[in-house]
Write an enzyme that holds these catalytic residues in place. Structure first.
Site, short mmCIF file in Angstrom:
data_model
loop_
_atom_site.label_atom_id
_atom_site.label_comp_id
_atom_site.label_asym_id
_atom_site.label_seq_id
_atom_site.Cartn_x
_atom_site.Cartn_y
_atom_site.Cartn_z
N HIS A 92 -1.25 35.61 -26.14
CA HIS A 92 -1.24 36.55 -27.26
C HIS A 92 -2.29 36.10 -28.27
CE1 HIS A 92 0.02 38.80 -30.78
NE2 HIS A 92 0.65 39.62 -29.95
N GLU A 174 -5.08 44.29 -25.69
CA GLU A 174 -4.78 44.33 -27.12
C GLU A 174 -6.03 44.00 -27.93
OE1 GLU A 174 -0.34 43.79 -27.76
OE2 GLU A 174 -1.16 41.79 -27.77
C1 PEP Z 1 1.55 42.56 -30.60
O1 PEP Z 1 2.21 41.74 -31.22
O2 PEP Z 1 1.17 42.29 -29.46
C2 PEP Z 1 1.19 43.83 -31.22
C3 PEP Z 1 0.57 44.72 -30.50
O3 PEP Z 1 1.54 43.99 -32.54
P1 PEP Z 1 1.44 45.34 -33.38
O4 PEP Z 1 2.14 46.42 -32.61
O5 PEP Z 1 2.10 45.03 -34.67
O6 PEP Z 1 -0.01 45.66 -33.55
#
Ligand code: PEP
Length: 257
Positions: A92, A174
């Site tokens: 992450h 992400e």
């Molecule tokens: C995450 O923690 O992987 C994430 C996507 O957080 P958020 O939805 O707050 O952007």
């Protein structure tokens, strides 16, 4: 195909009582399989107190790579497996950039999880709002390092991923700049990047991998992402702590079948 939903609670909520209440709320809201990644401290009691009918899979937010030994403060795949935890998020961005985890460590964690028949949810994504081309170079470089040497475990992943729900490797795209709530990226761009991630993993490792989108997903913007078949689901952070947001997200994902 049903979308996968992973809720990452990060370092929240502040008590087990609140965590249990939120967990039960999600359990009651859905008949589909959802994964929740609560803080370590709550994992054992959530597993032990889980309603038999609940389909929620509990995963960790992080795990170490070795199984036992002199590693102060770490928790091993063997330990979470014995506790009934299904796997862990790995790489992450908050661990990569705040805790300085590098690709070599992330790679060891992925291999260890897969070898131990646990699910690895690998997070990748560019740090800045780059051009599409620059973003793809960055992400492919991460994938190359993070998935290096997984060939020895490939039989385990591909055998298990024949039934999609049992896959041992999920990737979450992400974009780091969009994590934290309120900063979603363009859904079309994300779908394009996800398509490229799938292509890359297929070419390099022969795997059909499930790829989720994560980054400020909420009730308002989830519909724009649901339109794209390339996006296999969502990793939700901030919004996963609010009951109204969770209900709305679960409903929209369920209606999308
Ligand atoms: C995450 O923690 O992987 C994430 C996507 O957080 P958020 O939805 O707050 O952007």
């Amino acid at each position: 195909m049903k979308k996968t939903l992973i809720l990452n609670w990060k370092m929240n909520p502040e008590s087990f009582k609140m965590a249990k209440e939120l967990f039960d709320f999600v359990s009651e809201k859905t008949k589909d399989q959802i994964m929740i990644a609560p803080p370590y401290l709550y994992l054992k009691d959530l597993v032990n107190n889980q309603n038999k009918k609940s389909k929620i899979k509990i995963i960790a937010q992080n795990v170490f790579w070795d199984l036992l030994g002199a590693y102060t403060g770490e928790i091993s795949p063997l330990m979470i497996k014995k506790m009934g935890i299904s796997g862990s998020i790995v790489g992450h961005s908050e661990r990569r950039y705040i805790l300085k985890e590098d690709d070599d460590l992330i790679n060891k964690k992925i291999i260890s999880l897969i070898k131990n028949d646990l699910l690895a949810v690998l997070c990748v994504g560019e740090t800045h709002k780059d051009s599409l081309n620059q973003a793809l170079i960055f992400i492919k470089n991460q994938l190359k390092k993070d998935l290096s040497k997984i060939s020895n475990s490939i039989n385990k992943i591909s055998y298990l991923s024949a039934g999609r729900k049992n896959t041992k490797l999920i990737i979450a795209y992400e974009p780091v700049w969009s994590i934290g709530g309120g900063k979603p990226t363009d859904a079309e761009r994300s779908a394009l990047i996800i398509k490229e991630i799938k292509k890359f993993v297929k070419e390099k490792h022969g795997l059909d991998v499930e790829v989720l989108y994560g980054g400020s997903v909420d009730c308002k913007n989830i519909s724009s992402f649901l339109k794209y078949k390339e996006i296999d689901g969502f990793l939700v952070g901030s919004a996963s702590l609010k009951k109204s947001e969770i209900s709305c997200i679960i409903n929209k994902v369920a209606q999308n079948k």
